[in-house]
Scaffold this active site. Structure first.
Site, PDB file in Angstrom:
ATOM      1  N   LEU A  74       0.867  -1.169   0.000  1.00 36.44           N
ATOM      2  CA  LEU A  74       0.000   0.000   0.000  1.00 36.44           C
ATOM      3  C   LEU A  74       0.908   1.224   0.000  1.00 36.44           C
ATOM      4  CD1 LEU A  74      -2.709  -0.883   2.714  1.00 36.44           C
ATOM      5  CD2 LEU A  74      -2.969  -0.979   0.226  1.00 36.44           C
ATOM      6  N   ASP A  75       0.458   2.295  -0.638  1.00 34.39           N
ATOM      7  CA  ASP A  75       1.227   3.531  -0.620  1.00 34.39           C
ATOM      8  C   ASP A  75       1.412   4.014   0.815  1.00 34.39           C
ATOM      9  OD1 ASP A  75       1.239   3.512  -3.396  1.00 34.39           O
ATOM     10  OD2 ASP A  75      -0.562   4.751  -3.537  1.00 34.39           O
ATOM     11  N   LYS A  76       2.433   4.799   1.036  1.00 35.46           N
ATOM     12  CA  LYS A  76       2.753   5.296   2.382  1.00 35.46           C
ATOM     13  C   LYS A  76       1.545   5.918   3.067  1.00 35.46           C
ATOM     14  CE  LYS A  76       5.732   8.662   4.751  1.00 35.46           C
ATOM     15  NZ  LYS A  76       6.807   9.671   4.585  1.00 35.46           N
ATOM     16  N   THR A 125      -1.690   5.586   2.239  1.00 33.25           N
ATOM     17  CA  THR A 125      -2.931   4.811   2.150  1.00 33.25           C
ATOM     18  C   THR A 125      -3.030   3.905   3.373  1.00 33.25           C
ATOM     19  OG1 THR A 125      -2.951   4.832  -0.269  1.00 33.25           O
ATOM     20  CG2 THR A 125      -4.200   3.092   0.799  1.00 33.25           C
ATOM     21  N   ARG A 170      -5.868   5.753  -7.561  1.00 31.02           N
ATOM     22  CA  ARG A 170      -5.593   7.194  -7.627  1.00 31.02           C
ATOM     23  C   ARG A 170      -5.517   7.668  -9.081  1.00 31.02           C
ATOM     24  NH1 ARG A 170      -0.294   7.581  -4.105  1.00 31.02           N
ATOM     25  NH2 ARG A 170      -0.568   9.814  -4.509  1.00 31.02           N
TER      26      ARG A 170
END
Length: 318
Positions: free
Chosen positions: A137-139, A141, A236
């Site tokens: 997961l993105d930082k 998110t 996104r």
């Protein structure tokens, strides 16, 4: 022990004229560009079976092959970072990742990551590639991630992800009022001018996102997204592509826009929401050992709950 990487890709015709390192970064996007460049230089990444140079131009049709070894996770330091564990047994664990926690150490984030926390929680993970991490997961998110605790489990989960049998559902707050749900089927690849971003490009990899409306507001929409594929920044990028970028998205959201007549409380809530409003709420997969279905859900984080509260109040007072 170190993980052996053996992968091959055929250079598509549209990459004619591309540098070898550029094509490799696009075709092997699980690895950083710097790592791929180093493999080219030391001969671990070959072109048609022969060593080459990063700047060499391609004609299209060549076969790029990686035969390299990744250092195991033992070189990373275990750190006592609190984990919100939602499911765990001898084979897998599912964590609810908070905003701000980077998943894997990299340049700029050598420690303080989820991987460091996992090694502290379960030291045997040091023997597994990427400490058992199978997806990211993105930082900024939040939400659910599954981690394997054995090599058999890791192999099974990677295969399930590749076969698209893992269910991943996300809650998001998008800008603009959406009339109905839908499906975005648009290929995603590196942005042609900004290598740190992704974009919908004709030369990208297939990417499909399904979304449905949960709640509408005067200038925003609470949506639920389901991934059919798992490209970098997929939700996104896709939501920005259909002109409904996520609230707070620093890379794809553009300038903050206020709805006419918005309450001061809502304006403050939007101004202080400094991350993409995206949360991995539900994760379902087949247990690698038992073969039974496992489903885990995580409630919305406080910041998204507060933002939704203000959006509802604004609706009521309009």
């Amino acid at each position: 022990m170190a993980e052996t990487i053996e992968q091959s890709r055929t250079v598509p015709d549209h990459m004619m004229g591309w540098r070898l390192d550029q094509a490799a970064a696009d075709l092997f996007d699980d690895f950083s560009r710097e790592r791929l460049k180093q493999w080219i230089k030391d001969g671990s990444l070959t072109c048609d079976g022969a060593p080459s140079k990063p700047k060499n131009k391609l004609l299209g049709g060549e076969t790029l092959t990686i035969d390299a070894r990744l250092e195991d996770s033992a070189r990373w330091t275990p750190q006592a970072i609190e984990l919100d564990i939602r499911y765990e047994d001898d084979h897998v664990l599912v964590i609810n990742k908070p905003a701000g926690l980077v998943v894997h150490p990299a340049a700029g984030n050598p420690d303080g990551t989820l991987l460091n926390a996992l090694l502290h929680h379960c030291p045997p993970l040091a023997a597994l590639p990427r400490a058992g991490i199978v997806h990211r997961l993105d930082k900024q998110t939040t939400g659910l991630m599954v981690v394997a605790k054995t090599l058999v489990a890791q192999t099974s989960l990677v295969e399930q992800l590749q076969e698209k049998t893992v269910t991943r559902e996300y809650d998001a707050i998008a800008m603009g009022t959406m009339i109905a749900g839908g499906r975005v089927d648009a290929p995603i690849g590196r942005h042609p001018r900004d290598r740190k971003r992704q974009a919908v490009v004709s030369t990208g990899k297939p990417a499909v996102t399904h979304y449905r409306v949960q709640e509408r507001f005067r200038g925003h929409t609470h949506i639920r997204c389901r991934l059919e594929t798992g490209r970098t920044h997929q939700i996104r990028v896709h939501m920005a592509h259909v002109h409904h970028a996520l609230v707070g998205d620093p890379a794809y959201g553009g300038r903050l826009k206020m709805v006419a007549g918005a309450s001061e409380a809502l304006k403050e809530a939007l101004r202080h929401f400094h991350r993409q409003a995206l949360h991995a709420r539900r994760l379902a997969f087949v247990h690698p050992a038992s073969g039974e279905a496992v489903t885990v859900e995580a409630e919305l984080p406080d910041d998204m709950t507060v933002l939704l509260h203000h959006l509802r109040l604004d609706n009521d007072n309009a």
